[in-house]
Design a protein around this motif. Structure first.
Motif, PDB file in Angstrom:
ATOM      1  N   GLU A 290      47.158  48.649  48.781  1.00 42.80           N
ATOM      2  CA  GLU A 290      45.991  49.211  49.466  1.00 42.80           C
ATOM      3  C   GLU A 290      45.288  50.287  48.637  1.00 42.80           C
ATOM      4  OE1 GLU A 290      48.406  52.560  52.105  1.00 42.80           O
ATOM      5  OE2 GLU A 290      47.701  50.713  53.052  1.00 42.80           O
ATOM      6  N   GLU A 291      45.937  50.788  47.612  1.00 43.91           N
ATOM      7  CA  GLU A 291      45.305  51.775  46.738  1.00 43.91           C
ATOM      8  C   GLU A 291      44.344  51.130  45.735  1.00 43.91           C
ATOM      9  OE1 GLU A 291      45.720  54.788  47.396  1.00 43.91           O
ATOM     10  OE2 GLU A 291      47.617  54.905  48.481  1.00 43.91           O
TER      11      GLU A 291
ATOM     12  N   SER B 122      40.675  52.222  45.733  1.00 44.36           N
ATOM     13  CA  SER B 122      40.216  51.090  46.549  1.00 44.36           C
ATOM     14  C   SER B 122      38.694  50.952  46.577  1.00 44.36           C
ATOM     15  CB  SER B 122      40.757  51.215  47.974  1.00 44.36           C
ATOM     16  OG  SER B 122      40.314  52.421  48.582  1.00 44.36           O
TER      17      SER B 122
ATOM     18  N   ASN C 268      47.175  57.128  43.256  1.00 40.35           N
ATOM     19  CA  ASN C 268      45.868  57.624  43.694  1.00 40.35           C
ATOM     20  C   ASN C 268      45.027  56.455  44.195  1.00 40.35           C
ATOM     21  OD1 ASN C 268      45.966  56.943  40.796  1.00 40.35           O
ATOM     22  ND2 ASN C 268      43.785  57.416  40.793  1.00 40.35           N
ATOM     23  N   ASP C 269      44.061  56.754  45.023  1.00 42.33           N
ATOM     24  CA  ASP C 269      43.275  55.730  45.709  1.00 42.33           C
ATOM     25  C   ASP C 269      42.127  55.254  44.823  1.00 42.33           C
ATOM     26  OD1 ASP C 269      42.009  54.070  47.460  1.00 42.33           O
ATOM     27  OD2 ASP C 269      41.537  55.605  48.952  1.00 42.33           O
TER      28      ASP C 269
END
Length: 259
Positions: A206-207, A179, A176-177
């Protein structure tokens, strides 16, 4: 009155035929659900990786460590020097919670951190819906909590991270993000990991927030983050287990938030 008789030309009774077909479809779907549930139950219980006896016995004999067990978790507390910091640690798939006691002993004894190792439902963290508070409530004196996990346990930790002060990934990555979460994140990985490979961890970076810390431990494999023996599909570790444990403890001590 329902038309249950054949038509004048002897055609089949359509309503009854449709009902019979629906009954077969629902019965088939029910059977598939039962097979799936039974399959998951069998899979979750077969091949569970338990703690290696010698490292666990050594940890149990450490006078600086108190181990408390129940059906929910294994709780590791320092005999003295408690700092008020805590870590909820979620095991990897089909790894017994006791398989991480030896690895996390240095963090508890030397750095005064309380560690709650969860016992996921069905030995699979992905199927465990319990909130983080289920585990933090087991150590009410802790004032700053990080959540972390190994492998699949790390994936679950990412889902619970919004309720913690920090996130630690042990040979794992998020699905899951996070960021934009602003959450402090430490990612510990192994250069010889054959499952959560360095490439997979890099691809999933990138997450995480841009200031997440990444530490790759030279010579560590996937199973180096526990003491439960070798794991199918893993790489071959070249690092001494005690050295890996020391590095993990040093990194956690520097990273875990203060109360």
């Amino acid at each position: 009155m329902t038309d249950t008789s054949p038509s004048a030309d002897g055609a089949p009774r359509a309503p009854r035929r449709r009902f019979r077909a629906l009954r077969w479809i629902l019965g088939g779907l029910g059977a598939l659900v039962v097979v799936a549930v039974v399959g998951i139950l069998i899979y979750s219980q077969v091949g569970v990786m338990g703690a290696e006896p010698d490292p666990l016995a050594e940890a149990r004999a450490d006078p600086g460590l108190t181990i408390t067990e129940d059906a929910t978790a294994v709780i590791l507390t320092p005999t003295s020097g408690d700092t008020g910091r805590g870590l909820v640690f979620i095991p990897g798939a089909k790894v017994d919670a006791l398989g991480y006691v030896a690895t996390l002993t240095d963090t508890v004894v030397d750095d005064g951190v309380t560690v709650v190792i969860t016992r996921p439902w069905l030995n699979l963290a992905f199927f465990d819906p319990r909130p983080l508070s289920t585990f933090t409530d087991l150590a009410p004196d802790v004032r700053a909590w990080a959540v972390g996990g190994h492998s699949l346990g790390g994936v679950r930790a990412c889902q619970l991270a919004g309720d913690a002060d920090a996130l630690v990934l042990f040979a794992s990555y998020c699905a899951n993000d996070l960021s934009a979460s602003g959450l402090p994140v430490l990612s510990l990985s192994g250069s010889e990991d054959g499952l959560s490979t360095p490439l997979k961890i890099a691809d999933a970076a990138e997450e995480l927030p841009v200031d997440a810390e990444f530490v790759e431990i030279p010579g560590a494999s996937h199973a180096s983050f526990g003491a439960y023996g070798p794991q199918p599909g893993d790489g071959t570790p070249t690092a001494d287990p005690a050295e890996v444990d020391r590095i993990i403890a040093e990194q956690l001590d520097a990273f875990l938030p203060e109360p």
